[in-house]
Design a protein around this motif. Structure first.
Motif, PDB file in Angstrom:
ATOM      1  N   ILE A 213       0.835  -1.202   0.000  1.00 41.78           N
ATOM      2  CA  ILE A 213       0.000   0.000   0.000  1.00 41.78           C
ATOM      3  C   ILE A 213       0.869   1.252   0.000  1.00 41.78           C
ATOM      4  O   ILE A 213       0.502   2.285  -0.566  1.00 41.78           O
ATOM      5  CB  ILE A 213      -0.993   0.016   1.181  1.00 41.78           C
ATOM      6  N   GLN A 214       2.073   1.137   0.588  1.00 43.20           N
ATOM      7  CA  GLN A 214       2.996   2.277   0.560  1.00 43.20           C
ATOM      8  C   GLN A 214       3.348   2.640  -0.893  1.00 43.20           C
ATOM      9  O   GLN A 214       3.372   3.819  -1.258  1.00 43.20           O
ATOM     10  CB  GLN A 214       4.265   1.942   1.350  1.00 43.20           C
ATOM     11  N   GLY A 215       3.598   1.611  -1.707  1.00 41.00           N
ATOM     12  CA  GLY A 215       3.907   1.847  -3.122  1.00 41.00           C
ATOM     13  C   GLY A 215       2.724   2.450  -3.861  1.00 41.00           C
ATOM     14  O   GLY A 215       2.892   3.354  -4.697  1.00 41.00           O
TER      15      GLY A 215
ATOM     16  N   GLY B 243       4.650   6.360   8.696  1.00 33.81           N
ATOM     17  CA  GLY B 243       5.526   5.208   8.899  1.00 33.81           C
ATOM     18  C   GLY B 243       6.602   5.021   7.862  1.00 33.81           C
ATOM     19  O   GLY B 243       6.922   5.932   7.089  1.00 33.81           O
ATOM     20  N   CYS B 244       7.150   3.809   7.859  1.00 31.37           N
ATOM     21  CA  CYS B 244       8.295   3.479   7.004  1.00 31.37           C
ATOM     22  C   CYS B 244       7.909   3.425   5.530  1.00 31.37           C
ATOM     23  O   CYS B 244       6.745   3.253   5.175  1.00 31.37           O
ATOM     24  CB  CYS B 244       8.881   2.134   7.430  1.00 31.37           C
ATOM     25  N   GLY B 245       8.930   3.544   4.668  1.00 29.99           N
ATOM     26  CA  GLY B 245       8.723   3.525   3.227  1.00 29.99           C
ATOM     27  C   GLY B 245       8.603   2.120   2.659  1.00 29.99           C
ATOM     28  O   GLY B 245       8.550   1.123   3.389  1.00 29.99           O
ATOM     29  N   VAL B 246       8.583   2.034   1.343  1.00 27.01           N
ATOM     30  CA  VAL B 246       8.366   0.771   0.637  1.00 27.01           C
ATOM     31  C   VAL B 246       9.454  -0.256   0.963  1.00 27.01           C
ATOM     32  O   VAL B 246       9.164  -1.397   1.338  1.00 27.01           O
ATOM     33  CB  VAL B 246       8.304   1.008  -0.888  1.00 27.01           C
ATOM     34  N   LEU B 247      10.721   0.141   0.818  1.00 28.95           N
ATOM     35  CA  LEU B 247      11.827  -0.803   1.008  1.00 28.95           C
ATOM     36  C   LEU B 247      11.875  -1.331   2.433  1.00 28.95           C
ATOM     37  O   LEU B 247      11.932  -2.540   2.666  1.00 28.95           O
ATOM     38  CB  LEU B 247      13.161  -0.136   0.658  1.00 28.95           C
ATOM     39  N   SER B 248      11.858  -0.429   3.405  1.00 23.52           N
ATOM     40  CA  SER B 248      11.922  -0.830   4.806  1.00 23.52           C
ATOM     41  C   SER B 248      10.747  -1.722   5.178  1.00 23.52           C
ATOM     42  O   SER B 248      10.905  -2.741   5.870  1.00 23.52           O
ATOM     43  CB  SER B 248      11.934   0.409   5.704  1.00 23.52           C
TER      44      SER B 248
ATOM     45  N   MET C 215      19.604  -1.035  13.960  1.00 20.68           N
ATOM     46  CA  MET C 215      18.505  -1.554  13.141  1.00 20.68           C
ATOM     47  C   MET C 215      17.764  -0.430  12.427  1.00 20.68           C
ATOM     48  O   MET C 215      17.372  -0.565  11.267  1.00 20.68           O
ATOM     49  CB  MET C 215      17.554  -2.365  14.014  1.00 20.68           C
ATOM     50  N   TRP C 216      17.544   0.673  13.147  1.00 20.99           N
ATOM     51  CA  TRP C 216      16.871   1.829  12.545  1.00 20.99           C
ATOM     52  C   TRP C 216      17.600   2.251  11.260  1.00 20.99           C
ATOM     53  O   TRP C 216      16.956   2.491  10.233  1.00 20.99           O
ATOM     54  CB  TRP C 216      16.844   2.976  13.550  1.00 20.99           C
ATOM     55  N   ARG C 217      18.912   2.301  11.331  1.00 20.09           N
ATOM     56  CA  ARG C 217      19.696   2.749  10.177  1.00 20.09           C
ATOM     57  C   ARG C 217      19.774   1.684   9.087  1.00 20.09           C
ATOM     58  O   ARG C 217      19.515   1.941   7.915  1.00 20.09           O
ATOM     59  CB  ARG C 217      21.115   3.128  10.620  1.00 20.09           C
ATOM     60  N   GLU C 218      20.127   0.466   9.476  1.00 20.13           N
ATOM     61  CA  GLU C 218      20.410  -0.577   8.485  1.00 20.13           C
ATOM     62  C   GLU C 218      19.147  -1.152   7.835  1.00 20.13           C
ATOM     63  O   GLU C 218      19.221  -1.741   6.756  1.00 20.13           O
ATOM     64  CB  GLU C 218      21.228  -1.706   9.120  1.00 20.13           C
ATOM     65  N   LEU C 219      17.999  -0.991   8.486  1.00 22.26           N
ATOM     66  CA  LEU C 219      16.746  -1.456   7.901  1.00 22.26           C
ATOM     67  C   LEU C 219      15.989  -0.313   7.218  1.00 22.26           C
ATOM     68  O   LEU C 219      14.847  -0.467   6.815  1.00 22.26           O
ATOM     69  CB  LEU C 219      15.864  -2.100   8.980  1.00 22.26           C
ATOM     70  N   TYR C 220      16.641   0.842   7.100  1.00 16.07           N
ATOM     71  CA  TYR C 220      16.101   2.007   6.388  1.00 16.07           C
ATOM     72  C   TYR C 220      14.756   2.471   6.961  1.00 16.07           C
ATOM     73  O   TYR C 220      13.830   2.806   6.216  1.00 16.07           O
ATOM     74  CB  TYR C 220      15.964   1.707   4.884  1.00 16.07           C
ATOM     75  N   CYS C 221      14.654   2.484   8.276  1.00 15.36           N
ATOM     76  CA  CYS C 221      13.394   2.868   8.918  1.00 15.36           C
ATOM     77  C   CYS C 221      13.176   4.380   8.853  1.00 15.36           C
ATOM     78  O   CYS C 221      14.123   5.163   8.736  1.00 15.36           O
ATOM     79  CB  CYS C 221      13.390   2.405  10.370  1.00 15.36           C
TER      80      CYS C 221
END
Length: 304
Positions: A76-78, A89-94, A242-248
């Motif tokens: 749904i983000q996409g 919230g977070c984007g498509v990739l995350s 995790m916040w950084r590496e998971l692209y949150c």
């Protein structure tokens, strides 16, 4: 501060096994959203994927109260990005990465964090009992892409494995079998990169923090954890990594087990529950942030 000329749609329901939880989150968001601050706040019920295109017309911001497939997995983000509608919230990739528990665990392990060992199976024929014995019993068997502890089994002996995997594959295309690590279950809420107070969780119902414990009033005891400084620093460091590496982005909740002074990462929740019994409002309150302000901050940081 005066009214912000913005029409907010609170999107809830969806098509996943967490549909009912989503309605609870959505109702709570609708109840506590500051009506004096925004031009209009409207509920948007989603029953099918195709509903989104028609029902989000005219809104300026989508507040996602969805959970699970189609809500939390980047789909749904996409769709909202294609329509040019900002969302919470977070984007498509995350979202896509964190929805996959095994992929999340692989990434955090590569970053030097600790996570319980695991295997995944996509059919009953794939089950490898020699591989399972290396994990040791008991184990948790659950959907690799699910949440809210739906179809999660605490399996104590080999004879129970096949039936548990069979049940999980009714809900998901892949089952994850995870080593059991005994310790304190905790959750770490991160808002806009800032780590909020850690909560310790103990189920009052069931043998682990299951669906009943999560969504029934007094189903679990959740309290601010006061760990010694070195351990708390490990939790904060793991959360920030995790916040950084998971692209949150905006907000996320990380679940862990503390065992032997080590945080074991379990999973990341990019659209964690927002019911009155949910964890992140409790963590925010421990820092002096009430529910309406939390919602305001989620909108503010999502728009940045």
């Amino acid at each position: 501060m005066g009214e912000i000329r913005m029409r907010i749609g609170v999107i809830m329901g969806g098509i996943s096994t967490e549909r009912e939880v989503s309605f609870q989150s959505g109702a709570e968001v609708m109840k506590y959203m500051n009506r004096d601050k925004y031009e209009q706040v409207v509920p948007i019920m989603i029953d099918e994927k195709k509903d989104v295109i028609e029902r989000v017309k005219g809104i300026d911001f989508a507040f996602l109260a969805l959970h699970g497939a189609f809500g939390e997995d980047g789909t749904i983000q996409g769709a909202l990005e294609t329509l040019g509608i900002p969302y919470s919230g977070c984007g498509v990739l995350s979202s896509a990465i964190c929805m996959n528990k095994a992929l999340t665990k692989s990434i955090v392990k590569q970053c030097g964090l600790v996570t319980p060992e695991w295997v995944t199976y996509r059919s009953l024929e794939e089950i490898n009992y020699d591989e399972m014995r290396k994990l040791g019993y008991p184990v948790f068997i659950k959907p690799n892409h699910g949440g809210s502890s739906v179809a999660t089994f605490f399996v104590q002996k080999e004879e129970e494995v096949k039936e548990a995997v069979h049940e999980v594959l009714k809900y998901d295309s892949e089952a994850i079998i995870e080593q059991y690590v005994e310790g304190d279950e905790i959750t770490s809420f991160v808002l806009n990169g800032e780590v909020f107070p850690t909560l310790r969780i103990k189920a009052n119902k069931g043998e682990f923090f299951n669906y009943e414990s999560k969504y029934n009033v007094e189903g679990a005891k959740e309290e601010v954890a006061e760990f010694e400084p070195i351990l708390q620093e490990k939790i904060v460091k793991a959360s920030k990594t995790m916040w950084r590496e998971l692209y949150c982005k905006c907000y996320v909740r990380f679940d862990m087990i503390i065992s032997g002074g080590v945080p074991y990462v379990l999973e990341a929740n990019t659209l964690p529950g927002l019911t009155s019994a949910s964890l992140i409002p409790k963590s925010a309150k421990a820092k002096g942030m009430e529910y309406p302000e939390l919602l305001d901050k989620i909108i503010e940081y999502s728009l940045q």
